[in-house]
Write a protein that holds these residues in place. Structure first.
Motif: not given
Ligand SMILES: Nc1ncnc2c1ncn2[C@@H]1O[C@H](COP(=O)(O)OP(=O)(O)OP(=O)(O)O)[C@@H](O)[C@H]1O
Ligand SMILES: [Mg+2]
Lengths: 221, 224, 268
Positions: C49-51, C53-57
């Motif tokens: 889901p959005s938020g 932490g996918k991008t953060t990884v």
């Protein structure tokens, strides 16, 4: 003479000059605001009878120097039979000059409202003046206010020029004190500090507060 | 009612034109100083030391929010008080350089901030050094953003030069004052000053707008 | 933070290892003691889901963000930390510059350099960072532009390319650095539907013909399923569930995964 003694003796005089500065500033700001709105809207008109004069006015006053305009109003107009006091000359020159810059801000602000907003307003069958008043103008405030704030600070600074046509403002008083005491650092230093306080502690916070208010009104805060 | 006298106009024209040269010289030299001072003031707010950054920031704010005219008098009269001999010209150049340097530092800062964050990130992802990122990616994009502001202040300095008359720099306004005092005619000198300003600043402003468009095209930002 | 003692990674271990990595913004913990290994030549998709932490990884692996705790290893060497005495300390910029070239990233918003042509975008870093000659760099860039089908537009500036074309150039630009791992963050999200396919085809060929190690954040479940060796489902900064695409999509065990897949698949 210590700096404290200097202040005790001359601060009241400087303060009365500062009051004059504030007076010039307020009157000139009101005049400039009225001119900005009028000429900003005229500039946007598709009718040449409005747009032409507005363009000439704006380019003329932005293209020449404030000091030249001030001298012209104060020294040349009397030769044509119109004599104005230093105060009125100062307010007139400042108002006309800053009104020209303000008109460009107003124009830019209105033009920056997306076309879709006009179209939506028209789709709701609002009249042109209704579209302006209730849809377009409120949206321009948050865009227009930051440059207006900068311009207002510039106007406060520019009021110092009225000293050169012997209006008794802060700069004029400072020059007088300097001429009699030759305490230049104290005199002009104190004048600079007073200008700084007026701009940073009074004017800028007030303008920021207006910006926050406007942002809240259009739901952007 | 005073009549416009053409013979007088032509009589004073050579002196007015000579003074115009001085005005342009003052504006040009003042601008060059301001461009450099602006760079120093901008970098002074991006040092590793927070104390220096804050101090420079406050100095910039102070200079920006007080009148150029008062600063001019301050520099011109205060320097001798401390035994420094500053001519009217040098005081003028120093004051203009400092005053407009603060504005230019803001232009530079805004331009750097106007380069999207994604550009910095792409440079890191490609492992560019910071210096290289500035030189090859950030500055070329910041320059077209800075150009309009830099151009405005060139014209802005030009239009503030009449203030230099007050401390005795022999530019246009000073000459017009002197002519008025000698001949008791103010109509022609002051009006001519106005027109000379108009004929110089309007085409300059237009030229700068052209230049902006050209630079932005050359950089490939046809959509910016 | 105190120094950390390195766990020696055995030869032939994972190419990328997240060991108890924590990342927070103020009070908000975005990655919560994350553990994740990526093997050589593996294609891993990250969904969630959005938020979550996918991008953060991806951003911490690209060293665009610093981490608060834990260590990230690439190729058996610590990426975010450098050796100090017997332990590790946070890496300096100089150390990071040494390591960063092992990783390449493609951004959602492309982030091409607008003042350079497609070719210049791809030539710049190999010349200046890897020290290739202009000829070498251009050969390499042209090969890659051909690979992504952009050789004909090599002299165009980004503003004259469509979104899909820009993204393909961005992929070539990242590949030109010969990274060991490629990070792809929702690389098709900013694209019009009709050009998504051309970018996915490029990724497909990178995977099948060049067996590049890739970590891909995506919302395109069908594509993730088709191409991935492994799918990780992120929830609140942790991997809630992971497995082969068949396991995760056909037989999810975790309640959160089931809910998420329901919501996403219903929406399509
Ligand atoms: N610079 C930042 N400062 C503060 N919070 C941030 C920052 N960057 C990300 N976050 C927060 O971290 C959390 C995780 O963000 P992340 O971008 O990794 O999510 P995501 O899984 O990629 O979501 P999406 O699918 O919407 O892209 C979010 O709650 C986000 O608000
Ligand atoms: Mg994301």
């Amino acid at each position: 003479m210590s700096y404290w003694e200097f202040l005790a003796e001359y601060l009241p005089k400087l303060a009365s000059g500062a009051l004059m500065t504030i007076g010039v500033m307020i009157c000139a700001t009101l005049l400039a605001a009225a001119i900005s709105i009028l000429f900003g809207l005229m500039r946007l008109s598709r009718n040449w009878a409005f747009q032409g004069p507005a363009t000439v006015y704006i380019e003329f006053f932005r293209g020449t120097s404030l000091l030249v305009q001030l001298y012209w109003i104060y020294y040349v107009l009397p030769l044509m039979g119109l004599t104005l006091t230093p105060f009125v000359s100062g307010v007139l020159a400042l108002g006309l000059n800053f009104g020209a810059y303000g008109a460009e801000i107003v124009r830019g602000g209105i033009q920056s409202v997306p076309r879709g907003q006009w179209e939506a307003a028209r789709a709701l069958n609002l009249s042109v003046s209704q579209q302006m008043r209730s849809i377009i103008i409120p949206q321009t405030f948050p865009i227009v206010l930051p440059p207006v704030a900068n311009l207002t600070v510039e106007l406060l600074k520019a009021t110092a020029l009225v000293a050169l046509i012997s209006a008794v403002d802060l700069m004029f008083v400072a020059k007088q004190i300097n001429a009699t005491t030759w305490l230049s650092a104290q005199t002009f230093g104190t004048a600079l500090l007073i200008y700084y306080v007026m701009a940073r502690i009074a004017l800028i916070p007030f303008l920021r507060w207006l910006e926050v208010l406007a942002a809240r009104k259009v739901g952007k805060a | 009612m005073m009549e416009w006298r053409w013979d007088f106009t032509f009589e004073i024209l050579p002196r007015m034109l000579w003074a115009t040269g001085n005005t342009l010289l003052a504006a040009g030299v003042g601008y060059l100083i301001a461009v450099v001072v602006g760079l120093v003031l901008m970098l002074g707010q991006r040092t590793p030391s927070r104390i220096i950054n804050v101090l420079v920031r406050e100095a910039v704010e102070f200079i920006r929010s007080t009148p150029l005219l008062v600063q001019l008098f301050f520099v011109f009269f205060v320097a001798p008080q401390f035994g420094i001999k500053l001519s009217a010209w040098n005081s003028a150049m120093l004051t203009i350089g400092l005053h407009f340097g603060t504005y230019l530092s803001e232009v530079y800062r805004g331009a750097l901030e106007g380069v999207p964050k994604g550009q910095w990130e792409a440079c890191r992802a490609l492992n560019f050094s910071t210096a290289y990122t500035y030189r090859r990616v950030v500055l070329p994009q910041a320059f077209p953003i800075a150009l309009p502001g830099m151009g405005n202040y060139l014209v802005g300095i030009f239009k503030e030069t009449p203030l230099l008359a007050t401390i005795g720099v022999a530019e246009l306004m000073h000459t017009a004052n002197a002519l008025g005092a000698e001949t008791y005619r103010y109509l022609e000198p002051y009006t001519m000053v106005g027109f000379i300003f108009l004929i110089i600043s309007l085409p300059t402003a237009m030229g700068l707008r052209r230049l902006e468009a050209a630079v932005s095209r050359a950089q490939g930002n046809t959509h910016l | 933070m105190d120094t950390i003692h390195p766990q020696k990674i055995a030869q032939g271990g994972p190419l990328v290892r997240f060991a108890d990595v924590t990342k927070s913004y103020g009070d908000l913990t975005v990655l919560d003691r994350l553990n994740l290994d990526i093997e050589q030549n593996e294609m891993v998709s990250i969904i969630g889901p959005s938020g979550s932490g996918k991008t953060t990884v991806l951003r911490v692996l690209m060293t665009l963000e610093t981490i608060n705790d834990g260590v990230i290893y690439v190729d058996g060497e610590p990426l975010t930390h450098m050796p100090k005495g017997t332990g590790l300390e946070f890496a300096s910029e100089k150390y990071l510059r040494d390591r960063r070239s092992k990783i390449g990233m493609v951004f959602q918003q492309f982030n091409l350099f607008p003042h350079m042509t497609a070719l210049q975008n791809c030539v710049e870093a190999p010349m200046k960072v890897l020290g290739l000659s202009r000829d070498q760099a251009e050969d390499r860039a042209l090969d890659l532009l051909k690979l992504v089908g952009m050789e004909e537009k090599k002299d165009h500036h980004p503003s004259r390319l469509s979104g899909g074309q820009q993204q393909r150039v961005a992929i070539a630009r990242a590949l030109a650095m010969r990274p060991k791992v490629m990070l792809l963050d929702e690389v098709t999200s900013a694209l019009d539907p009709e050009v998504i396919g051309e970018v996915l085809n490029v990724i497909r060929s990178l995977n099948s013909e060049h067996s590049l190690t890739m970590i891909m954040v995506t919302h395109q479940m069908g594509f993730a399923r088709e191409i991935s060796d492994r799918v990780c489902f992120f929830y609140e900064g942790k991997i809630a569930e992971q497995g082969t695409p068949d396991q995760l999509f056909d037989d999810p065990q975790n309640e959160r995964t089931k809910q998420f897949l329901h919501a996403v698949l219903d929406a399509n």
